[in-house]
Design an enzyme around this catalytic site. Structure first.
Site, PDB file in Angstrom:
ATOM      1  N   HIS A 175      46.699  17.733-101.484  1.00  0.00           N
ATOM      2  CA  HIS A 175      45.501  17.795-102.330  1.00  0.00           C
ATOM      3  C   HIS A 175      45.463  16.611-103.306  1.00  0.00           C
ATOM      4  CE1 HIS A 175      42.380  20.029-104.702  1.00  0.00           C
ATOM      5  NE2 HIS A 175      42.860  19.258-105.669  1.00  0.00           N
ATOM      6  N   GLU A 176      46.540  16.435-104.042  1.00  0.00           N
ATOM      7  CA  GLU A 176      46.566  15.351-105.031  1.00  0.00           C
ATOM      8  C   GLU A 176      46.512  13.987-104.347  1.00  0.00           C
ATOM      9  OE1 GLU A 176      45.842  16.122-107.907  1.00  0.00           O
ATOM     10  OE2 GLU A 176      46.313  18.257-107.788  1.00  0.00           O
ATOM     11  N   HIS A 218      42.943  13.085-103.742  1.00  0.00           N
ATOM     12  CA  HIS A 218      42.334  12.456-104.933  1.00  0.00           C
ATOM     13  C   HIS A 218      42.782  10.995-105.036  1.00  0.00           C
ATOM     14  CE1 HIS A 218      40.445  15.911-106.759  1.00  0.00           C
ATOM     15  NE2 HIS A 218      41.565  16.589-106.920  1.00  0.00           N
ATOM     16  N   HIS A 274      40.834   8.701-102.891  1.00  0.00           N
ATOM     17  CA  HIS A 274      39.502   8.463-103.453  1.00  0.00           C
ATOM     18  C   HIS A 274      39.562   7.299-104.456  1.00  0.00           C
ATOM     19  CE1 HIS A 274      35.689  10.875-104.959  1.00  0.00           C
ATOM     20  NE2 HIS A 274      35.359   9.756-104.348  1.00  0.00           N
TER      21      HIS A 274
HETATM   22 ZN   LIG Z   1      41.800  18.677-107.354  1.00  0.00          ZN
END
Ligand SMILES: [Zn+2]
Length: 670
Positions: A461-462, A465, A468
């Site tokens: 998940h991290e 990010h 991105h």
């Molecule tokens: Zn998040």
């Protein structure tokens, strides 16, 4: 002596010189940087030249660089490696930064320049990104009340001050009610409770100076108690206290605070020219309007409720077999659901853990990024703020892309949770700057360090990010990386979690720490099945909260929040055995501040998109489909906030997401 925080930084990749920074440098660096930033703003506002994009919007983009540099370093260490000095600095800095921000939005001459550019926008010959940056600046100032004058401006200040007070009071009341209740347990009451719960109940009793074990209203005690205690009478007592927080009458009652908050928010929205607070809040989100949010939530509500009703029948039957007659009550749900989970999905975390080595999972996240986007990761030795931090240079076809830092282990000086932040965002203006991105987690140390499945998902998940940020390719930093709407920002991160579940990824990287064997298929299947367990309940308790939040902020604010809440739940046909995840007097997400007000829906909005986006890979050539990966990078990951999210999603997917993939992912398709 020069302050190393203020640079220039003569370091590899221009990364902060952590080996030369001391805590005593932060306060003077902040003062210098704030003075500099204020002077830059004044110079823009008082520029005698007529406003144009370069001398106003680009000048704003270029301003405050020293301040961002100091704060990026400070927040990194204050969050991941705090100490009493850093905590004191944080308390000191907060009001100074709030005052600085209010001061900027109160610059009437600056707003007049932005307003003039906005009015003339059609004649300015701007690129799409420039037009977007201008729109965002103008909208931001307007939403902060920069266009208000006289009595309206004074009233807005009074409203904002009162709202801040109410938010603090709401939180304090909730904490007081939580601290004010506990239930002592006799030795016999411990039957059926797992060891970890008995230990923490005893510890909590001892901490309170009491003789025996106690249950408090802390989520980490009350939830497992409701899950495991066979004593229906005690579950009922604990549940009643838990759901009465903030609604017990007297000093700590939150109901009137909630009503006053809603009324003031409505007044604030109307002063700014909006019909409702929901309309104001959703203007900056991908969802856009309350109607769009409600449509989506209701499409999920019906199948979620149907699933919850089927599960309720099943749990009721289990309860009757137990010799307890009558209807399943809210304090029964977790207990029978846990029994069912043990019977149907006996997933042993201890069996799973040796397959999830931290280093192998990092490799897995990197390998997926290589197959999808061609990124390569090379470990580099940089002086960072803590010896646990590791750094990699990220390249593509030999060209520098970013620096990625991983700070994975839990320690007392780190706040809880996991997060991703950019110590430096990507930009090309005023000069090219490559991103420096950090992932911070709280995994247990070990040799080798082993993760739970949830931990591994957090890591992916991290890292989503981080991609991105790292793949961002925009001109202006204010719209780079994760500078996007809140209901859009979790798309890249939640989407990346799907690659952890790709069987070939686990087959290659989830190898046993001792034997090196790949994870058995049956174990993997158990993990995947467990992910959808009791989703009817979870979805219903979440959605009912999201729908009440939305109703509160649309139209005339209710005088009686409990009556309005009851009305919304009745309209929905809320199942009897489930209550809202956060009833109004406890709904800190929306009342402790306005962060998630009319925004509690956004978790599900992002999930709808990530499920739909991953489905598009599966509908094409599979999880590593090259065309889909190129489109994801070109239309979403590289674009940051440089275009509105709906446009970006449509360019990637060709259509707006429907709830089908989410329903399938949550196991809600009967
Ligand atoms: Zn998040």
């Amino acid at each position: 002596m020069t302050n190393p925080l203020l640079g220039p930084w003569d370091t590899p990749f221009d990364i902060a010189p952590f080996d030369r920074i001391e805590d005593s440098h932060f306060a003077p660096a902040l003062e210098t940087a704030l003075t500099l930033a204020r002077a830059e703003i004044v110079a823009i506002a008082e520029d005698p030249a007529a406003p144009d994009f370069a001398n106003t919007i680009e000048a704003l983009e270029a301003s405050g660089k020293a301040l961002s540099q100091v704060l990026a370093v400070f927040y990194t260490v204050a969050g991941a490696d705090s100490n009493p000095t850093r905590q004191a600095l944080q308390r000191d800095f907060a009001p100074k930064l709030a005052a600085y921000s209010s001061w900027i939005y109160a610059q009437k001459a600056l707003f007049a320049r932005i307003e003039a550019l906005w009015e003339a926008r059609e004649t300015l010959d701007l690129t799409d990104e420039q037009a977007r940056v201008l729109m965002l600046a103008h909208r931001d100032f307007r939403r902060r009340g920069a266009a208000l004058t006289g009595a309206d401006e004074a009233r807005m200040q009074a409203i904002m001050a009162r709202l801040a007070e109410l938010g603090t009071q709401f939180t304090q009341n909730l904490l007081a009610d939580e601290a004010g209740w506990h239930m002592g347990l006799d030795e016999g009451d411990l039957d059926g409770l797992p060891d970890f719960l008995v230990r923490s109940a005893r510890q909590t009793g001892a901490d309170k100076g009491l003789d025996g074990p106690v249950i408090t209203l802390s989520r980490s005690l009350i939830v497992p108690f409701l899950q495991f205690s066979p004593r229906r009478d005690l579950r009922e007592r604990a549940f009643a206290a838990w759901t009465a927080r903030g609604a017990g009458g007297g000093e700590t009652d939150n109901r009137a605070i909630a009503a006053e908050t809603l009324a003031l928010r409505q007044e604030r929205a109307q002063l700014l020219g909006y019909d409702s607070f929901a309309a104001f809040k959703l203007e900056t989100e991908m969802a856009g309007t309350p109607g769009a949010v409600r449509d989506l939530l209701m499409q999920v509500w019906k199948p979620a409720k149907a699933q919850a009703m089927r599960d309720a029948d099943r749990l009721t039957a289990m309860m009757h077999e137990d010799g307890v007659n009558g209807d399943l009550a809210p304090w029964d749900w977790r207990f029978y659901a846990e029994k069912r989970r043990q019977a149907e999905h006996d997933l042993d975390e201890a069996e799973l853990k040796p397959y999830l080595q931290l280093d192998r999972m990092i490799e897995a996240a990197f390998a997926c990024a290589h197959r999808l986007f061609g990124l390569e990761f090379r470990a580099v030795d940089l002086p960072l703020y803590h010896p646990d931090c590791r750094a990699w240079e990220v390249t593509r076809n030999g060209a520098h892309v970013a620096v990625f830092i991983g700070d994975y282990f839990a320690r007392a000086s780190k706040r809880s949770g996991a997060w991703c932040s950019a110590m430096r965002g990507q930009a090309k203006f005023p000069e090219i700057q490559g991103p420096v991105v950090i992932n911070v987690c709280n995994f247990a140390k070990g040799d080798p360090a082993l993760l739970s499945y949830d931990d591994a998902r957090t890591l992916f998940h991290e890292f989503g990010h981080a991609l991105h940020q790292m793949l961002s390719d925009v001109t202006y930093e204010s719209v780079s990386g994760t500078s996007v709407a809140r209901d859009f920002v979790e798309l890249p991160s939640q989407l990346y979690e799907h690659w952890l579940e790709v069987p070939e990824v686990l087959a290659e990287f989830a190898t046993h720490a001792e034997t090196g064997a790949a994870m058995p298929k049956a174990l993997l299947q158990k993990v995947l099945d467990a992910a959808t367990f009791d989703m009817g309940f979870q979805t219903v308790e979440y959605l009912s909260s999201a729908l009440v939040d939305l109703a509160f902020h649309e139209g005339a604010p209710p005088d009686d929040v409990m009556a309005r809440q009851a009305e919304v739940l009745a309209e929905l046909g809320m199942p009897e055995a489930i209550v809202m995840r956060h009833a109004s007097p406890q709904f800190a997400h929306i009342f402790a501040g306005d962060g998630y007000s009319s925004g509690y829906y956004s978790y599900m909005w992002s999930e709808v998109m990530d499920a739909d986006a991953f489905q598009s890979f599966m509908d094409a050539g599979g999880p590593f489909d090259a065309q889909r990966a190129r489109s994801l990078e070109a239309n979403i990951l590289s674009r940051g906030g440089s275009a509105d999210p709906e446009t970006l999603y449509l360019a990637f997917r060709g259509a707006m997401p429907g709830p089908e993939a989410l329903l399938k992912g949550r196991g809600l398709t009967a």
